[in-house]
Enzyme design. Sequence first.
Site, PDB file in Angstrom:
ATOM      1  N   GLU A 169       2.795  -3.223 -16.554  1.00  0.00           N
ATOM      2  CA  GLU A 169       2.185  -2.449 -15.356  1.00  0.00           C
ATOM      3  C   GLU A 169       1.630  -1.096 -15.589  1.00  0.00           C
ATOM      4  OE1 GLU A 169       4.729  -1.784 -11.657  1.00  0.00           O
ATOM      5  OE2 GLU A 169       5.382  -3.796 -11.441  1.00  0.00           O
ATOM      6  N   GLU A 192      -2.190  -2.821  -1.066  1.00  0.00           N
ATOM      7  CA  GLU A 192      -1.161  -3.565  -0.079  1.00  0.00           C
ATOM      8  C   GLU A 192      -0.660  -2.798   0.735  1.00  0.00           C
ATOM      9  OE1 GLU A 192       1.333  -6.083  -2.874  1.00  0.00           O
ATOM     10  OE2 GLU A 192       0.309  -4.653  -4.318  1.00  0.00           O
ATOM     11  N   LYS A 214       3.452  -1.965   1.939  1.00  0.00           N
ATOM     12  CA  LYS A 214       4.586  -1.596   1.070  1.00  0.00           C
ATOM     13  C   LYS A 214       5.136  -0.182   1.460  1.00  0.00           C
ATOM     14  CE  LYS A 214       4.166  -2.203  -3.509  1.00  0.00           C
ATOM     15  NZ  LYS A 214       3.785  -1.988  -4.920  1.00  0.00           N
ATOM     16  N   GLU A 240       1.658   4.294  -2.701  1.00  0.00           N
ATOM     17  CA  GLU A 240       2.219   2.971  -3.201  1.00  0.00           C
ATOM     18  C   GLU A 240       1.218   1.854  -2.322  1.00  0.00           C
ATOM     19  OE1 GLU A 240       5.113   1.549  -4.781  1.00  0.00           O
ATOM     20  OE2 GLU A 240       5.150   3.524  -5.305  1.00  0.00           O
TER      21      GLU A 240
END
Length: 468
Positions: A267, A321, A324, A330
Amino acid sequence: MHSPSASMAPIFILFLFLISASDAATGAIGVNYGRIGSDLPSATRVVRLLKSQRIDRVKVYDSDPAVLKALAGSGIKLTVNLPNELLSSAARRPSYAAAWVKNNIAAYHPATAIEAVAVGNEVFADPHNTTRFLLPAIYNVQKALAKYKLDDVIKVSSPFALSALQNSYPASAGSFRHDLVEPIIKPLLEFLKKTGSPLMINVYPFFAYESNADVIPLDYALFRPNAGVVDAGNGLKYFSLFDAQIDAAFAAMSALKYDDVPIVVTETGWPSKGDSNEIGASIPNAAAFNGNLVRRILGGGGTPLRPKAKLTVFLFALFNEDRKFGPTSERNFGIFYPDGRKVYDIPLTAEGLKGYVESAAPPLSDGARMKTGSGETWCVAKGEAGKDKLQEGLDFACGEGGAHCHPIQPGSTCFDPNTVEAHASYAFNSYYQKNGRATSACFFGGAGSIVTQQPKYGKCALPSGNEN
């Protein structure tokens, strides 16, 4: 004379140039496909999106059957995840690990090109205390893969957060947390060495910058030209925070006598939006980080400590997203919105790097370009890149690139020294200056390098932007 051939088609040359750079040097780019969102497309549509972008590696955070089926026959290499909540079962019961491998790996491979299993994710930071289950779970998954004769083609590892390091600055002082070394790290590294598997790490220069923006230059965090940082411990000079963080992990392994375990960055990324206290979170910075990272990895070469390392890097993440938890950042690490629109436009392949110039770079006065006393930078050819690669870059710069190459023709002022490195440096620099000294304009498949002192070849000094 090492000059461009008029008969060579520049576009074709550049294509071969980038492909050969990718094959020879080079790392690989993949993307993390997280699914904590309320309006994400179906797995089938996601695979179409991946293929349209020519993304050939993807990592997921579970083993959802819909995703595994959708990827079948796509040729996209996949890393699947045994989630943290399943670690205790996989560790305590070999039969559970065997059933998991049977149902989630063997049932789909090879139609679905599974290349790795990530056992857990950042377990040392997991509040549910799953660390003690990590090694037994890894061993049981490996045994299950061996049962199906998949242990040689599918690698097993576990992604670490950088917080697994006791020290990460300077890079040469990198070391693992003392409480983890004997019970976890050494046995894991021994397993990785024996199985030929990589150490998986999650690396986020954004978080280091956000917390230390008063001392870490933004350009250093975004792979933009900068004065660099010398590591007092080994004398190596770093021009990116990313490289320094990777080398801290390499140094930590080296301190334990494991110099032959590769690293996969499972990541890394930069958010396009954040809360008011999340310094640096913006679309321009996200585009700069990820775009320059792709150029850095596909351009070839390793890190200052491991110059021959071929890094595989998974960008985080494919989509924003919205479900989250945590700060705004985030929910905004995605390269794409759920409807398939790009949050920002960056290349994701070697071919996509053709002509790529970082559009998000601020003007010179805002520090986008490397500063010296005169505020000038130049682009030169790396001799170690080899004559073939330099000649290909020279042909592109003087052809399609439109560089001013008359001075390196026979009888002109900069013909001597008549070497491919000297002529390529002149052409590379002309192209670089013409394109506003953008970092990506000194790419040339990894054959170009930005310097802060005016280069001189024989009696020919390379012109600056003001002279070009």
